[in-house]
Design an enzyme around this catalytic site. Structure first.
Site, PDB file in Angstrom:
ATOM      1  CG  ASP A  61      19.468 139.352  -2.069  1.00 54.37           C
ATOM      2  OD1 ASP A  61      18.762 138.338  -2.227  1.00 54.37           O
ATOM      3  OD2 ASP A  61      19.231 140.441  -2.612  1.00 54.37           O
TER       4      ASP A  61
ATOM      5  CD  GLU B 123      16.872 139.115   1.509  1.00 52.39           C
ATOM      6  OE1 GLU B 123      16.649 139.588   0.395  1.00 52.39           O
ATOM      7  OE2 GLU B 123      16.994 139.823   2.531  1.00 52.39           O
TER       8      GLU B 123
ATOM      9  CG  HIS C 112      12.274 138.919  -0.239  1.00 47.65           C
ATOM     10  ND1 HIS C 112      12.073 139.381  -1.521  1.00 47.65           N
ATOM     11  CD2 HIS C 112      13.592 138.614  -0.142  1.00 47.65           C
ATOM     12  CE1 HIS C 112      13.226 139.352  -2.176  1.00 47.65           C
ATOM     13  NE2 HIS C 112      14.156 138.895  -1.375  1.00 47.65           N
TER      14      HIS C 112
ATOM     15  CG  HIS D 119      16.694 134.376  -2.568  1.00 54.48           C
ATOM     16  ND1 HIS D 119      15.672 134.300  -1.652  1.00 54.48           N
ATOM     17  CD2 HIS D 119      17.131 135.659  -2.528  1.00 54.48           C
ATOM     18  CE1 HIS D 119      15.496 135.479  -1.091  1.00 54.48           C
ATOM     19  NE2 HIS D 119      16.373 136.313  -1.605  1.00 54.48           N
TER      20      HIS D 119
END
Length: 328
Positions: free
Chosen positions: A288, A7, A163, A9
């Protein structure tokens, strides 16, 4: 120990601009000081990101677009923006194929186009699945209109990473308003609301019969399963007798068709609870980045009181199997 995180980004200025026009007033222009990531980190897909990965001890990032994505953009804009996002991500992956992999950005406001884009992203660009940021036009993935996307994921044998996104304006006003704006925003998002919203989304998919219709569909949830593992026994006890239309107990769908990641929540009690409930074969890893610094990512797993075999599964083995990544 090799570590693959799922995850992580990136951001494109074009999509950010399109999204900013459509976000509800609660989110439009609002900043969460303790959570916002610099645009420079989100937009970098080269040297600086690799340096941060090395510092965190991360070998491979599976990259995806963050929560304020194309789910809120009109279909006519979303389709070309998704294609461009995936093409740009593919270029970055080609430059560093041993460090990056990708989840497709999908124009979910047009489900048929989204299914076609998922097929293109997997078959032509080599992506490993898709990340979808919550609702589209206040509809969840149990809505029949999204069947083309789910059918494509099953046919391609790739997972969908579900998500969080902003709760609807009605929910924001009813549940989270009435405090200092920063408190309300944090409460509605990473402080509570994101996780409840995404857990509800996953449970709607179960109760809506999505996993009966698509028994090979695999879903990935972050944040240790978005509150569900803690309450799974209660959910199963309450909902399985009521949901007589389902072919299996509610808990079975979660335990057999859902994977979870930490999404940077590197605290031991929820990890151990999730491990007890789901088993090591159902856990993958995530930081993240860049919303979470990730400086604990490697040490948390290295020092976790679990077996070496389970550490290897969680760190990289399960991701290599589920996403068909090279084990080298």
């Amino acid at each position: 120990m090799k570590i693959i995180t799922l995850e992580e980004h990136f951001q494109l200025a074009e999509i950010k601009k399109a999204v900013a026009k459509m976000l509800p007033s609660f989110a439009n222009g609002f900043h969460l000081p303790s959570y916002d990531a610099p645009d420079s980190q989100l937009e970098d897909l080269g040297t600086d990101r690799l340096h941060h990965m090395d510092a965190m001890g991360i070998d491979v990032q599976v990259l995806s677009y963050p929560s304020s994505g194309l789910q809120v953009v009109p279909a006519a804009e979303a389709v070309p923006l998704a294609r461009d996002a995936n093409d740009q991500l593919a270029t970055a992956i080609q430059a560093h194929p041993d460090r990056f992999a990708g989840f497709a950005t999908l124009p979910t406001p047009d489900p048929k186009a989204a299914a076609a884009e998922l097929e293109r992203a997997v078959n032509k660009l080599g992506f490993k699945g898709a990340l979808i940021a919550g609702r589209t036009n206040d509809r969840y993935l149990d809505d029949p209109s999204f069947h083309p996307i789910l059918e494509a994921a099953v046919a391609l044998d790739v997972p969908i990473y579900l998500h969080p996104t902003f709760p609807s304006k009605v929910v924001q006003d009813a549940y989270y308003a009435g405090f200092d704006p920063v408190v309300s925003a944090s409460f509605a998002t990473f402080g509570w609301g994101w996780h409840m919203e995404t857990g509800i989304h996953a449970l709607r998919m179960i109760l809506g019969g999505v996993f009966d219709q698509y028994p090979n569909l695999q879903l990935i949830l972050g944040h240790w399963g978005e509150m569900i593992p803690f309450s799974l026994a209660r959910v199963n006890e309450a909902l399985s007798p009521a949901a007589k239309h389902l072919q299996r107990p509610v808990a079975d769908y979660f335990l057999q068709q859902v994977y979870v990641t930490p999404s940077g929540m590197f605290t031991l009690p929820p990890f151990l609870l999730t491990l007890q409930i789901m088993g090591a074969d159902r856990i993958m890893y995530a930081v993240d980045y860049p919303f979470i610094a990730g400086d604990q990512a490697r040490t948390f797993l290295e020092y976790a009181p679990i077996s070496p075999a389970d550490k290897e599964k969680i760190a990289h083995g399960n991701a290599e199997k589920v996403l068909k990544l090279s084990p080298e």
